[in-house]
Design an enzyme around this catalytic site. Structure first.
Site, PDB file in Angstrom:
ATOM      1  N   ASP A  67      32.579  -1.415  13.728  1.00  0.00           N
ATOM      2  CA  ASP A  67      31.457  -1.989  14.473  1.00  0.00           C
ATOM      3  C   ASP A  67      31.459  -1.560  15.937  1.00  0.00           C
ATOM      4  O   ASP A  67      32.416  -0.940  16.417  1.00  0.00           O
ATOM      5  CB  ASP A  67      31.476  -3.529  14.370  1.00  0.00           C
ATOM      6  CG  ASP A  67      32.870  -4.119  14.599  1.00  0.00           C
ATOM      7  OD1 ASP A  67      33.732  -3.417  15.152  1.00  0.00           O
ATOM      8  OD2 ASP A  67      33.093  -5.279  14.228  1.00  0.00           O
ATOM      9  N   ASN A 136      35.687 -17.809  13.054  1.00  0.00           N
ATOM     10  CA  ASN A 136      34.666 -18.393  12.174  1.00  0.00           C
ATOM     11  C   ASN A 136      34.615 -17.683  10.824  1.00  0.00           C
ATOM     12  O   ASN A 136      33.682 -17.890  10.052  1.00  0.00           O
ATOM     13  CB  ASN A 136      33.284 -18.370  12.850  1.00  0.00           C
ATOM     14  CG  ASN A 136      32.785 -16.952  13.121  1.00  0.00           C
ATOM     15  OD1 ASN A 136      33.463 -15.977  12.796  1.00  0.00           O
ATOM     16  ND2 ASN A 136      31.619 -16.832  13.713  1.00  0.00           N
ATOM     17  N   HIS A 138      34.359 -14.384  10.329  1.00  0.00           N
ATOM     18  CA  HIS A 138      33.617 -13.117  10.225  1.00  0.00           C
ATOM     19  C   HIS A 138      34.577 -11.949  10.016  1.00  0.00           C
ATOM     20  O   HIS A 138      35.726 -11.987  10.459  1.00  0.00           O
ATOM     21  CB  HIS A 138      32.677 -12.889  11.411  1.00  0.00           C
ATOM     22  CG  HIS A 138      33.300 -12.536  12.719  1.00  0.00           C
ATOM     23  ND1 HIS A 138      33.048 -13.238  13.886  1.00  0.00           N
ATOM     24  CD2 HIS A 138      34.145 -11.556  13.080  1.00  0.00           C
ATOM     25  CE1 HIS A 138      33.703 -12.677  14.885  1.00  0.00           C
ATOM     26  NE2 HIS A 138      34.381 -11.663  14.419  1.00  0.00           N
ATOM     27  N   GLU A 143      28.668 -12.091  10.362  1.00  0.00           N
ATOM     28  CA  GLU A 143      28.805 -13.488  10.768  1.00  0.00           C
ATOM     29  C   GLU A 143      28.434 -14.436   9.626  1.00  0.00           C
ATOM     30  O   GLU A 143      27.665 -14.062   8.736  1.00  0.00           O
ATOM     31  CB  GLU A 143      27.853 -13.760  11.943  1.00  0.00           C
ATOM     32  CG  GLU A 143      28.146 -12.937  13.202  1.00  0.00           C
ATOM     33  CD  GLU A 143      29.251 -13.533  14.053  1.00  0.00           C
ATOM     34  OE1 GLU A 143      30.121 -14.248  13.524  1.00  0.00           O
ATOM     35  OE2 GLU A 143      29.250 -13.266  15.268  1.00  0.00           O
TER      36      GLU A 143
HETATM   37  C1  GLP Z   1      35.645  -9.122  16.784  1.00  0.00           C
HETATM   38  C2  GLP Z   1      35.484  -7.882  15.879  1.00  0.00           C
HETATM   39  C3  GLP Z   1      36.224  -8.021  14.585  1.00  0.00           C
HETATM   40  C4  GLP Z   1      37.573  -8.619  14.863  1.00  0.00           C
HETATM   41  C5  GLP Z   1      37.420 -10.044  15.317  1.00  0.00           C
HETATM   42  C6  GLP Z   1      38.713 -10.718  15.733  1.00  0.00           C
HETATM   43  O1  GLP Z   1      34.468  -9.758  17.107  1.00  0.00           O
HETATM   44  N1  GLP Z   1      34.141  -7.520  15.615  1.00  0.00           N
HETATM   45  O2  GLP Z   1      36.305  -6.762  13.931  1.00  0.00           O
HETATM   46  O3  GLP Z   1      38.357  -8.620  13.668  1.00  0.00           O
HETATM   47  O4  GLP Z   1      36.429 -10.185  16.311  1.00  0.00           O
HETATM   48  O5  GLP Z   1      39.155 -10.238  16.952  1.00  0.00           O
HETATM   49  P1  GLP Z   1      40.596 -10.542  17.529  1.00  0.00           P
HETATM   50  O6  GLP Z   1      41.535  -9.689  16.735  1.00  0.00           O
HETATM   51  O7  GLP Z   1      40.531 -10.109  18.969  1.00  0.00           O
HETATM   52  O8  GLP Z   1      40.853 -11.981  17.348  1.00  0.00           O
END
Ligand code: GLP
Length: 240
Positions: A67, A136, A138, A143
């Protein structure tokens, strides 16, 4: 789904890196699906170390990231391109033509998204997909919604995600409100998936995932339908 509990973040990161290294040794021209966020950072450090010690060669590997914020320029230090360049691209011998991230500044978003899925298919599909998880539930930027989308698409970020990701920005209002993300089918078509989960704040989505129930209100639970998923969870996430 195989669940491996790791003592801590470091052990989770090293285990993930070993699994990626195994994939690259097995198939030197493999296609890796990569993730951003704090969770995989330690894995990238370990992969860079392995490359620098001559244990790993990325010269024939292709990568596709999950993404990217939208709109954002790749030079912006909050872009996922910038993150990947800092943590991996600049540290190993991946070829520039083999690196892919959705273009968050594309003029024609629909074409960008359709082409992204086509490029993954033309590369032979993703051999090994690395995933993190949002608090959450995702995955990538899919989402919680009544309906999830199959292919790569533009998505509106939830307030939860904007808040969670604001820690990387000067202020919450600087977080882009949209992103381009791989869809659920893009992810589910990967041959193997490693989901990394670290920290007490991830224990809720982990619990939901482990109930074996599938719901669009926690997109990660879809992974229960995939035949080859390894969940690497640290004790904080497991016991939190
Ligand atoms: C982000 C990304 C995800 C990631 C998630 C958790 O928004 N789009 O791909 O897995 O949030 O991030 P973190 O590893 O910093 O908790």
């Amino acid at each position: 789904m195989r669940v491996i509990t790791c003592k801590n973040y470091e052990e989770m990161s090293k285990t993930a890196a070993r699994l990626v290294a195994g994939q690259v040794s097995l198939k030197p021209n493999c296609v890796l699906g990569l993730a951003t966020g704090s969770t995989p950072e330690g894995m990238y450090v370990e992969l860079a170390r392995m490359y620098q010690n001559g244990e790993l060669d990325f010269s024939n590997v292709s990568t596709f990231n999950l993404d990217e914020y939208c709109p954002i320029d790749k030079e912006n230090d909050q872009s996922y391109y910038y993150f990947m360049n800092k943590h991996l691209y600049s540290k190993v011998n991946l070829k520039p033509e083999n690196l892919h991230i959705p273009n968050g500044s594309a003029k024609d978003i629909e074409t960008e998204c359709a082409n992204y899925d086509k490029m993954i298919d033309s590369a032979g599909g993703i051999d090994l997909q690395i995933l993190g998880i949002g608090s959450n539930g995702h995955i990538a930027f899919n989402e919680p919604e009544d309906e999830l989308t199959a292919g790569t698409h533009r998505v509106e970020l939830t307030e939860d995600t904007i808040k969670a990701n604001s820690r990387f920005f000067a202020s919450e209002s600087d977080v882009p409100r949209h992103a381009l993300t791989s869809g659920m089918a893009t992810i589910m078509k990967s041959k193997k998936i490693i989901l990394m989960i670290s920290g007490k704040n991830k224990s809720e989505p982990l619990k939901k995932l482990l109930t074996g129930k599938i719901t669009t209100s926690c997109p990660a639970t879809m992974l229960n339908m995939h035949a080859d998923v390894i969940v690497l969870a640290d004790e904080d996430a497991m016991n939190g």
